[in-house]
Design a protein around this motif. Sequence first.
Motif, short mmCIF file in Angstrom:
data_model
loop_
_atom_site.label_atom_id
_atom_site.label_comp_id
_atom_site.label_asym_id
_atom_site.label_seq_id
_atom_site.Cartn_x
_atom_site.Cartn_y
_atom_site.Cartn_z
N ALA A 177 38.73 42.41 37.76
CA ALA A 177 39.24 43.11 36.57
C ALA A 177 40.69 43.52 36.77
CB ALA A 177 38.39 44.33 36.27
N THR A 178 41.38 43.68 35.65
CA THR A 178 42.77 44.15 35.72
C THR A 178 42.87 45.52 36.38
OG1 THR A 178 43.36 42.89 33.74
CG2 THR A 178 44.79 44.73 34.32
N MET A 179 41.88 46.39 36.14
CA MET A 179 41.93 47.72 36.74
C MET A 179 41.95 47.66 38.26
SD MET A 179 38.04 49.25 36.29
CE MET A 179 37.72 48.59 34.66
N ASN A 180 41.53 46.54 38.84
CA ASN A 180 41.51 46.45 40.29
C ASN A 180 42.91 46.34 40.89
OD1 ASN A 180 39.90 46.59 42.64
ND2 ASN A 180 40.22 44.39 42.99
N ASP A 181 43.91 46.09 40.05
CA ASP A 181 45.29 46.19 40.54
C ASP A 181 45.55 47.59 41.07
OD1 ASP A 181 45.57 43.59 39.71
OD2 ASP A 181 46.77 44.07 37.93
N ASP A 182 44.90 48.59 40.47
CA ASP A 182 45.01 49.98 40.94
C ASP A 182 43.93 50.34 41.94
OD1 ASP A 182 47.24 50.55 39.38
OD2 ASP A 182 46.04 51.30 37.71
N LEU A 183 42.70 49.87 41.70
CA LEU A 183 41.58 50.27 42.56
C LEU A 183 41.67 49.63 43.95
CD1 LEU A 183 38.64 49.96 40.01
CD2 LEU A 183 39.96 52.01 40.59
N ARG A 184 42.18 48.39 44.02
CA ARG A 184 42.35 47.66 45.28
C ARG A 184 41.03 47.41 45.99
NH1 ARG A 184 45.89 51.39 48.46
NH2 ARG A 184 45.02 52.96 47.05
N LEU A 185 39.98 47.20 45.21
CA LEU A 185 38.68 46.89 45.80
C LEU A 185 38.68 45.50 46.42
CD1 LEU A 185 36.24 48.07 42.98
CD2 LEU A 185 36.28 48.98 45.32
N ASP A 186 38.16 45.40 47.64
CA ASP A 186 37.79 44.10 48.19
C ASP A 186 36.26 44.06 48.23
OD1 ASP A 186 37.04 45.66 50.41
OD2 ASP A 186 38.87 45.17 51.51
N MET A 187 35.70 42.94 48.63
CA MET A 187 34.24 42.81 48.58
C MET A 187 33.57 43.82 49.50
SD MET A 187 31.69 41.45 47.11
CE MET A 187 32.43 40.05 46.24
N ALA A 188 34.14 44.08 50.66
CA ALA A 188 33.51 45.01 51.60
C ALA A 188 33.42 46.41 51.01
CB ALA A 188 34.28 45.03 52.91
N GLU A 189 34.51 46.88 50.41
CA GLU A 189 34.48 48.23 49.83
C GLU A 189 33.61 48.25 48.58
OE1 GLU A 189 37.45 51.93 48.73
OE2 GLU A 189 38.20 49.88 48.44
N ALA A 190 33.68 47.21 47.75
CA ALA A 190 32.85 47.17 46.55
C ALA A 190 31.37 47.26 46.90
CB ALA A 190 33.13 45.90 45.76
N GLU A 191 30.94 46.57 47.93
CA GLU A 191 29.54 46.63 48.34
C GLU A 191 29.21 47.99 48.95
OE1 GLU A 191 29.08 43.28 50.92
OE2 GLU A 191 28.79 41.87 49.25
N ALA A 192 30.10 48.50 49.78
CA ALA A 192 29.84 49.78 50.45
C ALA A 192 29.78 50.94 49.47
CB ALA A 192 30.90 50.04 51.52
N GLU A 193 30.55 50.86 48.38
CA GLU A 193 30.64 51.96 47.43
C GLU A 193 29.75 51.77 46.20
OE1 GLU A 193 32.14 54.91 47.77
OE2 GLU A 193 32.54 54.26 49.83
N SER A 194 28.87 50.78 46.22
CA SER A 194 27.98 50.53 45.08
C SER A 194 26.64 51.22 45.31
CB SER A 194 27.75 49.02 44.91
OG SER A 194 28.93 48.38 44.49
#
Length: 260
Positions: A177-194
């Motif tokens: 998503a465009t918002m990820n330009d700010d969030l800077r999520l990678d797959m590791a963090e996206a999985e860990a924070e879900s």
Amino acid sequence: MTSRAEIDEAYANASHIPGGMEYPARWAAAAAAFREDHPPQEIAYGDGARQRLDLFRPEGPARGTVVFVHGGFWRAFDKSAWSHLAAGALAHGWAVAMPSYTLAPEARISSMTREIEAAIGAVAGAVPGKLRLAGHSAGGHLVARMACADLAPGWRDRVERIVPISPLADLRPLIVATMNDDLRLDMAEAEAESPALRDQVDLPMTVWVGAAERPAFIEQAWLLAGRRNCPLVEAPGRHHFDVIEELAEPDSPLMTALLS
């Protein structure tokens, strides 16, 4: 593979809600008016500029504290826009705490999780008794994270119920998503924070979502409820911006779910 444009559209809210762009000004005005009549106590829970919370106290001893964590896709708003939503719980004799937290791009979502953990700890130290946690959208994500087994806050045995409202439970779709330009999520963090992907602790939870919300938010709500094996309510006629209004109404179905 889902494109950036498709994900942006899936999670867009204002453009799909009549008068959607007017809501932030309405929230701010209602919150300011409420604070004039119910001045909160501001408490610092850290050294950061946004590591502050507003604590609204009822008349007489509090029955416990409701903590409400605001949304804004982890990039917008602060505690001052939501004060009016304390009305419902205050009417039942509960204190209400509303924390700000450091937003993206200054902070990553993993840091926000720890800030909310610390904020609730400060609330637990300020007001005795039980805790009820509620959060909307990104705030729904953050309160759902408080029930994940990788966290071990000392206050968790005081939590009686968590109500994530329109929560984001699986962050992996947001990577493109465009918002990820700010969030800077990678797959590791996206999985860990879900929250929908983490081991859970046994805390009562009710997931709440508007029946008229974007399909992506309804899917996210069902995903979390399924992972938790907990009740899910689709509030009739409610969209992403008005689904929280029942927090200001003492006898609304949402307040009943949160305080029962």
